[in-house]
Design a protein around this motif. Structure first.
Motif, PDB file in Angstrom:
ATOM      1  N   GLN A  80       1.670 -26.653 -12.300  1.00 44.73           N
ATOM      2  CA  GLN A  80       2.426 -27.891 -12.471  1.00 44.73           C
ATOM      3  C   GLN A  80       1.999 -28.617 -13.739  1.00 44.73           C
ATOM      4  OE1 GLN A  80       3.165 -30.537  -9.156  1.00 44.73           O
ATOM      5  NE2 GLN A  80       2.650 -28.941  -7.670  1.00 44.73           N
ATOM      6  N   GLY A  81       0.682 -28.617 -14.023  1.00 47.71           N
ATOM      7  CA  GLY A  81       0.199 -29.280 -15.230  1.00 47.71           C
ATOM      8  C   GLY A  81       0.751 -28.673 -16.493  1.00 47.71           C
ATOM      9  N   ALA A  82       0.918 -27.353 -16.485  1.00 51.44           N
ATOM     10  CA  ALA A  82       1.408 -26.659 -17.671  1.00 51.44           C
ATOM     11  C   ALA A  82       2.923 -26.729 -17.801  1.00 51.44           C
ATOM     12  CB  ALA A  82       0.964 -25.193 -17.639  1.00 51.44           C
ATOM     13  N   ARG A  83       3.638 -26.724 -16.680  1.00 56.29           N
ATOM     14  CA  ARG A  83       5.080 -26.550 -16.728  1.00 56.29           C
ATOM     15  C   ARG A  83       5.882 -27.820 -16.465  1.00 56.29           C
ATOM     16  NH1 ARG A  83       6.975 -21.626 -13.301  1.00 56.29           N
ATOM     17  NH2 ARG A  83       8.781 -21.904 -14.680  1.00 56.29           N
ATOM     18  N   ILE A  84       5.236 -28.858 -15.942  1.00 58.61           N
ATOM     19  CA  ILE A  84       5.941 -30.114 -15.647  1.00 58.61           C
ATOM     20  C   ILE A  84       5.243 -31.248 -16.377  1.00 58.61           C
ATOM     21  CG2 ILE A  84       6.758 -31.669 -13.845  1.00 58.61           C
ATOM     22  CD1 ILE A  84       6.449 -29.338 -11.851  1.00 58.61           C
ATOM     23  N   GLY A 107      -4.478 -31.917 -23.201  1.00 61.56           N
ATOM     24  CA  GLY A 107      -3.984 -31.175 -22.044  1.00 61.56           C
ATOM     25  C   GLY A 107      -4.274 -29.690 -22.148  1.00 61.56           C
ATOM     26  N   LEU A 108      -4.129 -29.149 -23.340  1.00 58.76           N
ATOM     27  CA  LEU A 108      -4.399 -27.724 -23.558  1.00 58.76           C
ATOM     28  C   LEU A 108      -5.869 -27.401 -23.332  1.00 58.76           C
ATOM     29  CD1 LEU A 108      -2.232 -27.350 -26.771  1.00 58.76           C
ATOM     30  CD2 LEU A 108      -1.680 -26.427 -24.519  1.00 58.76           C
ATOM     31  N   GLU A 109      -6.748 -28.301 -23.800  1.00 61.08           N
ATOM     32  CA  GLU A 109      -8.180 -28.110 -23.579  1.00 61.08           C
ATOM     33  C   GLU A 109      -8.511 -28.114 -22.093  1.00 61.08           C
ATOM     34  OE1 GLU A 109      -9.926 -30.175 -27.698  1.00 61.08           O
ATOM     35  OE2 GLU A 109      -9.786 -31.338 -25.830  1.00 61.08           O
ATOM     36  N   ASN A 110      -7.894 -29.025 -21.358  1.00 61.74           N
ATOM     37  CA  ASN A 110      -8.163 -29.124 -19.922  1.00 61.74           C
ATOM     38  C   ASN A 110      -7.749 -27.874 -19.163  1.00 61.74           C
ATOM     39  OD1 ASN A 110      -9.319 -31.637 -20.050  1.00 61.74           O
ATOM     40  ND2 ASN A 110      -7.539 -32.743 -19.317  1.00 61.74           N
ATOM     41  N   LEU A 111      -6.722 -27.185 -19.648  1.00 61.55           N
ATOM     42  CA  LEU A 111      -6.265 -25.965 -18.996  1.00 61.55           C
ATOM     43  C   LEU A 111      -6.971 -24.722 -19.525  1.00 61.55           C
ATOM     44  CD1 LEU A 111      -2.424 -26.565 -18.625  1.00 61.55           C
ATOM     45  CD2 LEU A 111      -4.205 -26.799 -16.903  1.00 61.55           C
ATOM     46  N   GLY A 112      -7.898 -24.913 -20.457  1.00 61.58           N
ATOM     47  CA  GLY A 112      -8.731 -23.809 -20.915  1.00 61.58           C
ATOM     48  C   GLY A 112      -8.086 -22.857 -21.899  1.00 61.58           C
ATOM     49  N   LEU A 120      -2.696 -23.930 -33.015  1.00 64.19           N
ATOM     50  CA  LEU A 120      -1.319 -23.589 -33.374  1.00 64.19           C
ATOM     51  C   LEU A 120      -0.332 -24.564 -32.748  1.00 64.19           C
ATOM     52  CD1 LEU A 120       0.772 -21.711 -34.651  1.00 64.19           C
ATOM     53  CD2 LEU A 120       0.633 -20.281 -32.577  1.00 64.19           C
ATOM     54  N   ARG A 121      -0.488 -24.835 -31.462  1.00 61.87           N
ATOM     55  CA  ARG A 121       0.460 -25.732 -30.786  1.00 61.87           C
ATOM     56  C   ARG A 121       0.331 -27.159 -31.289  1.00 61.87           C
ATOM     57  NH1 ARG A 121       1.113 -24.138 -24.403  1.00 61.87           N
ATOM     58  NH2 ARG A 121       1.373 -21.890 -24.685  1.00 61.87           N
ATOM     59  N   VAL A 122      -0.888 -27.612 -31.567  1.00 63.05           N
ATOM     60  CA  VAL A 122      -1.080 -28.963 -32.097  1.00 63.05           C
ATOM     61  C   VAL A 122      -0.417 -29.082 -33.460  1.00 63.05           C
ATOM     62  CG1 VAL A 122      -2.804 -30.548 -33.019  1.00 63.05           C
ATOM     63  CG2 VAL A 122      -3.157 -29.497 -30.784  1.00 63.05           C
ATOM     64  N   ALA A 155       2.745 -33.940 -24.205  1.00 57.23           N
ATOM     65  CA  ALA A 155       3.400 -33.269 -23.085  1.00 57.23           C
ATOM     66  C   ALA A 155       4.100 -31.998 -23.551  1.00 57.23           C
ATOM     67  CB  ALA A 155       4.400 -34.218 -22.425  1.00 57.23           C
ATOM     68  N   LEU A 156       4.752 -32.050 -24.693  1.00 61.77           N
ATOM     69  CA  LEU A 156       5.503 -30.912 -25.193  1.00 61.77           C
ATOM     70  C   LEU A 156       4.577 -29.789 -25.657  1.00 61.77           C
ATOM     71  CD1 LEU A 156       8.418 -30.000 -25.638  1.00 61.77           C
ATOM     72  CD2 LEU A 156       8.272 -30.894 -27.963  1.00 61.77           C
ATOM     73  N   ALA A 157       3.378 -30.128 -26.107  1.00 59.23           N
ATOM     74  CA  ALA A 157       2.409 -29.119 -26.557  1.00 59.23           C
ATOM     75  C   ALA A 157       2.059 -28.134 -25.452  1.00 59.23           C
ATOM     76  CB  ALA A 157       1.147 -29.798 -27.071  1.00 59.23           C
ATOM     77  N   MET A 158       2.207 -28.548 -24.206  1.00 57.08           N
ATOM     78  CA  MET A 158       1.907 -27.680 -23.069  1.00 57.08           C
ATOM     79  C   MET A 158       2.988 -26.612 -22.875  1.00 57.08           C
ATOM     80  SD  MET A 158      -0.872 -29.171 -21.944  1.00 57.08           S
ATOM     81  CE  MET A 158      -1.098 -28.734 -20.233  1.00 57.08           C
TER      82      MET A 158
END
Length: 245
Positions: A80-84, A107-112, A120-122, A155-158
Motif C-alpha cells: 500500500q505504501g508503494a502503490r497508494i 518514502g523510497l528510503e523507508n521501503l529499502g 534516479l527517481r528523485v 508521492a509520485l516518486a514511489m
C-alpha cells in the motif's frame, strides 16, 4: 478489473448514531481522475481515508473495499505504501525532513530501495516538477505552493498506481492553486489514477473524468464534468454549484 471497488460501504464514528458514510457503491478504473465534492461535513474526506488502511479512521465499518479484486485490509502495508500515494490538506503537516532532496527520497528510503534507484527517481521527479533550482533548499524556505509540489513529487516518486489528495489547495492562495492545477494536468496526461477531495471546481471542470457529489454521507450524483455542470439532476447539487462557481 477495477483498480478500486467500493461495495455497500457504511462507516460510523465512535459514539455517533448517524453514519458518516452510508451504503456507498462505485468503482475506480486505472488512469481515471475522480473528483469528490460536497459541502463541509458531507463525508468526502472520510471516504478518501478509506482508500488506504494506514489512513482509515477509527470506527465501525461495513461493506467491502477492494484493491485489484483483493480486500484492501489484506494488502500489505509495504505494498500500500508503494502503490497508494496520499497527499494531505496542509503542506506543513506532511513534510518530515530538512531538505527538498531528502523529502523526495524519504518514502523510497523507508521501503529499502537501492541507492541507485532512489537517486534516479528523485532526479526524475525534480525534473518533472521543475524544482531543480531549489533542490538543496530547506523545506522551511519554501512557499505553500512549493511545499505542496514537493509533497506530490514525493508521492509520485514511489511510482504508485494511484494518488489520493485531500483538499490539496485549501491552504493556498489563487496563484498557488494554479500551480497545483498545472501539476495535476501533467499527471493526468501521464495516465496516473487520481482521486481528489476538493471545493476547487477548476479541477473538476478542467481535468476530471468523473465528478462525484456527496451530501450527508451519501453519493447523491455522479457523472462527467459536462453532465454535472450542464445538467445537474439533484437540487442539492445545483445549490452546491451555485455557491462555489
Amino acid at each position: 478489473m477495477a483498480l478500486f471497488e467500493i461495495r455497500n460501504l457504511t462507516f460510523t464514528y465512535p459514539d455517533q448514531k448517524k453514519p458518516a458514510l452510508t451504503d456507498l457503491n462505485f468503482s475506480l478504473k486505472q488512469g481515471e481522475f475522480l473528483v469528490v465534492c460536497g459541502k463541509s461535513g458531507c463525508g468526502k474526506s472520510t471516504l478518501l481515508r478509506h482508500f488506504k488502511t494506514a489512513m482509515a479512521p477509527y470506527g465501525e465499518r461495513k461493506g467491502q473495499i477492494l484493491f485489484e479484486g483483493r480486500e484492501l485490509d489484506t494488502v500489505s502495508v509495504r505494498e500500500q505504501g508503494a502503490r497508494i500515494g496520499y497527499v494531505l490538506q496542509s503542506p506543513d503537516n506532511q513534510l518530515v525532513t530538512d531538505k527538498v532532496w531528502h523529502e523526495l527520497a524519504f518514502g523510497l528510503e523507508n521501503l529499502g530501495y537501492e541507492t541507485g534507484t532512489i537517486r534516479l527517481r528523485v532526479a526524475e521527479m525534480a525534473s518533472f516538477f521543475g524544482i531543480q533550482t531549489w533542490f538543496e533548499k530547506s523545506v522551511e524556505e519554501l512557499s505553500g505552493g512549493q511545499k505542496q509540489r514537493v509533497a506530490i513529487a514525493r508521492a509520485l516518486a514511489m511510482n504508485p498506481n494511484i494518488i489520493l489528495f485531500d483538499e490539496p489547495t485549501s491552504a493556498l492562495d489563487p496563484e498557488m492553486v494554479g500551480e497545483v492545477l498545472d501539476v495535476m494536468k501533467g499527471l493526468t496526461h501521464g495516465g496516473m489514477t487520481l482521486v481528489i477531495v476538493t471545493h476547487e471546481m477548476g479541477f473538476a471542470k478542467e481535468v476530471a473524468d468523473r465528478v462525484l457529489f456527496m451530501d450527508e454521507g451519501y453519493i447523491i450524483e455522479q457523472g462527467t464534468p459536462d453532465e454535472i455542470f450542464s445538467h445537474p439532476k439533484e437540487e442539492r447539487t445545483k445549490n452546491f454549484l451555485s455557491k462555489v462557481l
